[in-house]
Design a protein around this motif. Structure first.
Motif, short mmCIF file in Angstrom:
data_model
loop_
_atom_site.label_atom_id
_atom_site.label_comp_id
_atom_site.label_asym_id
_atom_site.label_seq_id
_atom_site.Cartn_x
_atom_site.Cartn_y
_atom_site.Cartn_z
N ARG A 55 13.30 4.27 12.34
CA ARG A 55 13.59 2.83 12.39
C ARG A 55 14.99 2.52 11.85
O ARG A 55 15.29 1.37 11.53
N LEU A 60 10.25 6.26 7.58
CA LEU A 60 10.91 5.28 8.45
C LEU A 60 12.19 5.85 9.08
O LEU A 60 13.09 5.10 9.44
N LEU A 66 10.70 -5.58 11.33
CA LEU A 66 9.77 -4.77 10.57
C LEU A 66 8.62 -5.61 10.03
O LEU A 66 8.76 -6.80 9.80
N SER A 67 7.50 -4.96 9.78
CA SER A 67 6.39 -5.61 9.09
C SER A 67 6.72 -5.72 7.60
O SER A 67 7.69 -5.13 7.11
N THR A 110 -2.71 -3.92 4.17
CA THR A 110 -1.41 -3.27 4.10
C THR A 110 -1.06 -2.92 2.67
O THR A 110 -0.49 -1.85 2.38
N ILE A 147 0.34 0.73 1.36
CA ILE A 147 1.70 0.83 0.84
C ILE A 147 1.71 1.18 -0.64
O ILE A 147 2.54 1.95 -1.12
N VAL A 207 18.45 -1.18 9.13
CA VAL A 207 17.70 -0.48 8.09
C VAL A 207 18.58 0.57 7.40
O VAL A 207 18.63 0.66 6.17
N ARG A 215 9.03 -0.56 2.16
CA ARG A 215 9.41 0.85 2.11
C ARG A 215 10.92 1.04 2.27
O ARG A 215 11.49 1.95 1.70
N VAL A 216 11.56 0.16 3.04
CA VAL A 216 13.03 0.20 3.12
C VAL A 216 13.62 -0.12 1.74
O VAL A 216 14.56 0.55 1.28
N ALA A 258 0.04 1.70 7.81
CA ALA A 258 1.39 2.22 7.91
C ALA A 258 1.34 3.72 8.16
O ALA A 258 0.38 4.40 7.81
N GLU A 307 6.70 -2.31 6.00
CA GLU A 307 7.89 -1.51 6.33
C GLU A 307 9.11 -2.00 5.57
O GLU A 307 9.93 -1.20 5.12
N GLN A 308 9.23 -3.31 5.41
CA GLN A 308 10.34 -3.84 4.61
C GLN A 308 10.25 -3.35 3.17
O GLN A 308 11.27 -3.01 2.54
#
Length: 380
Positions: A162, A159, A170-171, A204, A208, A130, A177-178, A18, A174-175
């Motif tokens: 995005r 992000l 999203l991966s 990952t 993360i 997002v 982190r949202v 990431a 990424e989800q």
């Protein structure tokens, strides 16, 4: 507190690293001199006749990250639900920032506790972008200020670019982190995270997890992480609390729980072990792999000697007094897990050694045990 939406289908996590978290402020350390962010006093919870939580007490300093660890059924998720206000304790009190939120005569509902939640499945709305997912966590601000706060939160987790994408684009990382941005944007008094990394693939997850810890410390948010993975706890938390049968059996730093576990169950949770039964005689215990100091007790007491794989050093079998035959080797990249048959042991002695030093299966090898990597516990 963020409401939990219906579960949504998510795209598989990518295995690429990431992007780096963007730092927007100085790192903050726990403040040990201010009013604790959280105090739990003798909290208990039963389901019918089964005690899920048995008189648990703890406190969090402002900005501190605490990990609750333990096997399934140990009580960690029940404790999290009591703190969040999703359940009432049968006994005890809970205070957040000095204000009682659960007690014999008071119960503050979840939405009024100023507590943020991160769920295992991230709980993002699939039909919202997002940015709008993050805005869902903002209450009581003018639209322009809410948008600015949401964009700042997305910048913090890397992000910002995005904001117009949807969750399915999203991966997994990424989800996650949202979800973190959404939980932090209201600036909660306390953030509760329930197995937030469990849905990520290993590579990952490592990235993360470290980034999440950096964001939490940078924001100064007091947090509780519930996990069954010792790596999560050791790499993210300032303090770890090990739970067993509804109680906290040991609390301390990662080093304290790893180096000085108070029981065999704690030692097993944080490290792979070769366990060897023995008998205490004159303050020591003799085993096929060496003699070690025994815990306090009487002569004749049964004990268990625990040897960590990293505590075994291998060398030419003609040099040392102890030797065994290599049964197998499992490559882990830079290191190899080697199983060694040793006379007098019922199970193989496991060693973790550099890949360049690993002997081939069938070969004789000498070995010595680093006493700093040996733990001895009463057999009961």
């Amino acid at each position: 507190m963020t409401l939990r939406p219906p579960a949504a289908d998510t795209a598989p996590a990518r295995t690429t690293d990431a992007p780096e978290i963007v730092r927007i402020g100085p790192r903050k350390a726990p403040d040990l001199h201010r009013t604790p962010s959280l105090v739990v006093e003798s909290a208990s919870r039963r389901y019918r006749s089964v005690p899920a939580l048995d008189s648990v007490s703890l406190s969090l300093s402002p900005g501190e990250i605490v990990a609750l660890v333990g096997h399934s059924g140990s009580g960690k998720s029940t404790l999290l639900r009591l703190i969040a206000g999703l359940e009432r304790p049968d006994a005890g009190r809970i205070l957040i920032n000095g204000n009682e939120v659960s007690g014999p005569s008071i119960f503050v509902p979840p939405e009024r506790r100023g507590v943020g939640m991160m769920f295992q499945d991230y709980a993002l709305f699939p039909h919202l972008t997002v940015l709008k997912n993050v805005l869902f966590g903002v209450r009581g601000l003018p639209a322009i200020d809410a948008r600015a706060a949401a964009l700042q939160a997305l910048t913090r987790v890397g992000l910002r670019d995005r904001e117009n994408d949807y969750p399915h684009m999203l991966s997994g990382g990424e989800q996650q982190r949202v979800a973190l941005a959404r939980a932090l944007v209201p600036q909660p008094n306390l953030l509760l995270m329930d197995e937030p990394f469990s849905n990520l693939d290993r590579r990952t997850r490592d990235v993360i997890r470290d980034q999440t810890g950096a964001v939490l410390r940078e924001s100064g948010t007091s947090s509780i992480l519930v996990t069954h993975d010792p790596d999560d706890a050791m790499r993210v938390a300032d303090r770890i609390m090990m739970m067993q049968a509804g109680r906290i059996v040991q609390s301390g730093t990662a080093e304290e729980l790893y180096r000085r576990p108070k029981s065999l169950s704690v030692a097993r949770f944080f490290s792979e072990l070769t366990e060897i039964s023995g008998v205490r005689r004159d303050g020591v215990v003799d085993t096929p792999v060496g003699r070690f100091p025994a815990p306090p007790g009487a002569d004749g007491d049964n004990v268990i000697v625990c040897v960590r794989p990293r505590g075994i050093k291998l060398f030419d079998h003609t040099i040392g007094l102890q030797s065994g035959r290599v049964l197998s080797g499992q490559c882990l990249g830079d290191t190899v897990l080697v199983d060694i048959a040793v006379e007098g042991l019922d199970q193989p002695l496991r060693a973790q050694v550099p890949a360049d030093d690993a002997p081939a299966p069938g070969h004789l090898t000498g070995f010595e045990v680093d006493t700093d990597e040996v733990l001895v516990f009463p057999a009961d």
